[in-house]
Design a protein around this motif. Structure first.
Motif, PDB file in Angstrom:
ATOM      1  N   ALA A  22      31.942  43.002  57.322  1.00 38.77           N
ATOM      2  CA  ALA A  22      32.116  44.160  56.431  1.00 38.77           C
ATOM      3  C   ALA A  22      32.650  43.715  55.072  1.00 38.77           C
ATOM      4  N   THR A  46      24.437  46.532  58.502  1.00 38.77           N
ATOM      5  CA  THR A  46      25.399  47.187  59.394  1.00 38.77           C
ATOM      6  C   THR A  46      24.769  47.485  60.758  1.00 38.77           C
ATOM      7  N   TRP A  49      24.682  44.168  62.688  1.00 35.25           N
ATOM      8  CA  TRP A  49      26.001  43.786  63.199  1.00 35.25           C
ATOM      9  C   TRP A  49      26.438  44.688  64.348  1.00 35.25           C
ATOM     10  N   TYR A  86      30.607  49.879  63.106  1.00 37.12           N
ATOM     11  CA  TYR A  86      29.477  49.391  62.313  1.00 37.12           C
ATOM     12  C   TYR A  86      28.279  50.328  62.447  1.00 37.12           C
TER      13      TYR A  86
END
Length: 283
Positions: A22, A46, A49, A86
């Motif tokens: 992040a 995102t 992840w 996430y």
């Protein structure tokens, strides 16, 4: 170092590691490294992840068993919550891309199948993250475990969302699906095979084959590509690495690390026994 101190340091290291993607993404966005499509790239990052941390959270149970290292189980909740966060960021950046028009966002989620299943997976992950605390575990009692079985269909939906969103470039999605297959097959194995090298080699072969089937089936059913071309691609050294080859590499790496840990543990025990014998033997 005491076991409690090891757990504390492991939790801290895990928290830092979970925050790094992040922080890196925010810095790259701030410096313009994501231009000319920062919102699109951030949305994909995102989501990637979120899937990665979901797989890590599922991998901690087999890792704790095969490496025989109990502290790993103490970071599973933290990794699972990070995956949910996430995933939430993935949705929020998509909403940003739609200029915060929630009506448009809701309409798109209803109309587009891959957004619908992605949103369902997100709801499940948020519910699991909220109820992951000790307090909720006490409130729900036996139902807590039943609720948290939702993680498996949630991951399956997230992977299907990943496949559809990837369109024709499904390499990363197929790789993630192959790892998920490994993790699920491990849970299906008889207990006696889960930590033995025979079972681990069997898993490596099965997960690799399943990854080829995933990739070939997707290209065949969705893109109309002959599955034999996909099989041939997996055997072509010029096209390395393919998703199945990466799954095999990860599986073999895990086996090598298990062998190394057990070898070191055996050597340590042998050295300790010899040291004790020398210490207590009369001079």
């Amino acid at each position: 170092m005491s076991n409690q101190r090891i757990i504390s340091w492991l939790r801290l290291a895990t928290l830092v590691a979970l925050c790094l993607p992040a922080i890196d993404l925010a810095w790259r966005w701030y410096t313009g490294d994501l231009d000319p499509r920062p919102v699109t790239l951030a949305t994909h990052a995102t989501g990637d992840w979120a899937v990665a941390f979901l797989l890590v959270s599922l991998a901690l149970t087999p890792a704790r068993a095969v490496f025989d290292w109990s502290p790993l189980i103490h970071i599973r909740r933290r990794v699972g919550v990070a995956a949910a966060l996430y995933a939430v960021a993935h949705l929020l950046i998509y909403v940003l891309d739609q200029k915060w028009n929630l009506i448009v966002v809701a309409t798109e989620i209803v109309k587009r199948f891959y957004l619908t299943i992605g949103f369902v997976a997100l709801l499940a992950l948020v519910a699991l993250a909220i109820t992951s605390t000790n307090g909720w575990q006490k409130r729900l009692k036996r139902n807590w475990k039943r609720l948290h079985w939702l993680v498996y269909p949630a991951v399956a939906l997230a992977l299907l969302h990943f496949f559809i969103q990837s369109k024709v470039k499904i390499g990363e999605a197929a790789f993630a699906a192959g790892l998920f297959a490994w993790l699920m097959l491990w849970r299906m194995l008889p207990s006696r095979l889960r930590t033995g090298f025979g079972g681990l080699f069997l898993l490596a072969a099965a997960a690799t084959l399943i990854t080829v089937v995933f990739e070939a089936s997707w290209y065949g059913l969705v893109n109309g590509i002959d599955p034999m071309r996909v099989l041939a691609a997996n055997l072509d050294p010029e096209l390395v690495p393919r998703p199945a080859q990466k799954v095999l590499a990860v599986s073999l790496l895990a086996i090598a690390l298990v062998a190394l840990r057990r070898g070191l543990a055996a050597a340590t025990r042998l050295w300790t026994q010899r040291y004790i014998r020398r210490t207590i033997s009369p001079s």
